[in-house]
Enzyme design. Structure first.
Site: not given
Length: 300
Positions: A291, A275, A249, A230-231, A220
């Protein structure tokens, strides 16, 4: 003692209206070095005397850095610290003195902790916290002075304003994400579920579909709507990330339990399914997330 408290309150109210001349005098006074009183000579006449004195010195190990960090004490004013220390440990324990010291402690807690947290709660809102009026409301309530406002009115007013300001803050911070999703749902290939989750099938898989309790392997990459990454699973090694489908999530769980193995989808997750109001690493509160997710396998 009553006279001292009255004078202190008068100074608190008048603090904001000091003249330039008065403020200049106060600054000059604060810059003066404190008068250091000569300590009483110490005689260590017994073993217990020696033990006790050594214990006192030992207890100061690490104290000065602690005072500097926790209380912002300037070491040039250690004589003032010692004077305050002696007033506490050697002073009288009358009810008036106990109350005065308690007032100092609560004052420090209010000034250094509670007010700072309140200010954070009202950041990015129409209203703000004004220190001197907080202090005045605090002392008026303790003295049962309801000239300005009654206690129950104050409670209801604060809660109402807190809610109003929070709603404005949420609206402002979540609006970019809502606007993005409203426009994105009109694009070709984008599917919107009843929960508000949006997704687009990039690669259609033919494998099994995970249950919420299944452990899955995925590749991902996560981005904010401005494109900031961010990731990504690649940041954590060469292998796909492994986790249980219902331990992420809500937007991820919903998508994973619809994806056949071998699929690659692009997810558009509203803040309510991500979040919410929490800061999560580099993800600001109320962020809509994007994502790219590839479901590699299900681990039985």
């Amino acid at each position: 003692m009553k006279r001292i408290l009255t004078i202190a309150l008068a100074l608190l109210v008048a603090g904001a209206s000091f003249t330039t001349a008065t403020a200049g005098k106060k600054k000059k006074k604060e810059q003066q070095q404190p008068v250091v009183e000569a300590p009483v000579p110490v005689t260590l006449a017994s073993s217990s005397d020696t033990l006790s004195y050594a214990a006192g010195m030992m207890l100061t190990n690490g104290l000065i850095p602690y005072l500097q960090q926790q209380f912002k004490v300037d070491t040039a004013y250690m004589a003032d610290f010692v004077r305050g220390f002696n007033e506490t440990v050697l002073g009288d324990d009358s009810p008036a003195e106990v109350a005065r010291r308690a007032g100092q402690q609560i004052g420090n807690q209010l000034k250094e902790g509670m007010i700072m947290r309140m200010k954070q709660d009202f950041t990015d809102t129409p209203d703000s916290i004004i220190d001197m009026l907080v202090y005045r409301g605090f002392t008026d309530a303790l003295l049962s002075d309801t000239t300005v406002m009654k206690t129950d009115v104050a409670d209801n007013t604060f809660k109402a304003k807190q809610q109003q300001n929070n709603e404005v803050r949420i609206e402002r911070l979540s609006k970019p994400g809502r606007d993005f999703l409203a426009e994105n749902k009109q694009k070709e290939g984008v599917i919107t579920t009843p929960s508000g989750l949006q997704y687009k099938v990039l690669v259609k898989g033919e494998g099994a579909v995970p249950q919420a309790s299944d452990k899955v392997k995925v590749n991902y990459e996560g981005r904010l709507i401005d494109g900031t990454v961010f990731d990504a699973s690649s940041k954590h090694g060469d292998e796909p990330a492994t986790f249980q489908a219902n331990q992420v999530i809500r937007g991820w769980t919903e998508a994973l339990t619809m994806m056949p193995v071998g699929s690659k989808w692009q997810l558009y997750i509203p803040q309510e399914l991500a979040y919410g109001d929490r800061q999560a690493g580099n993800i600001p509160p109320y962020s809509t997330l994007i994502f790219d997710v590839e479901l590699v396998s299900i681990e039985k």
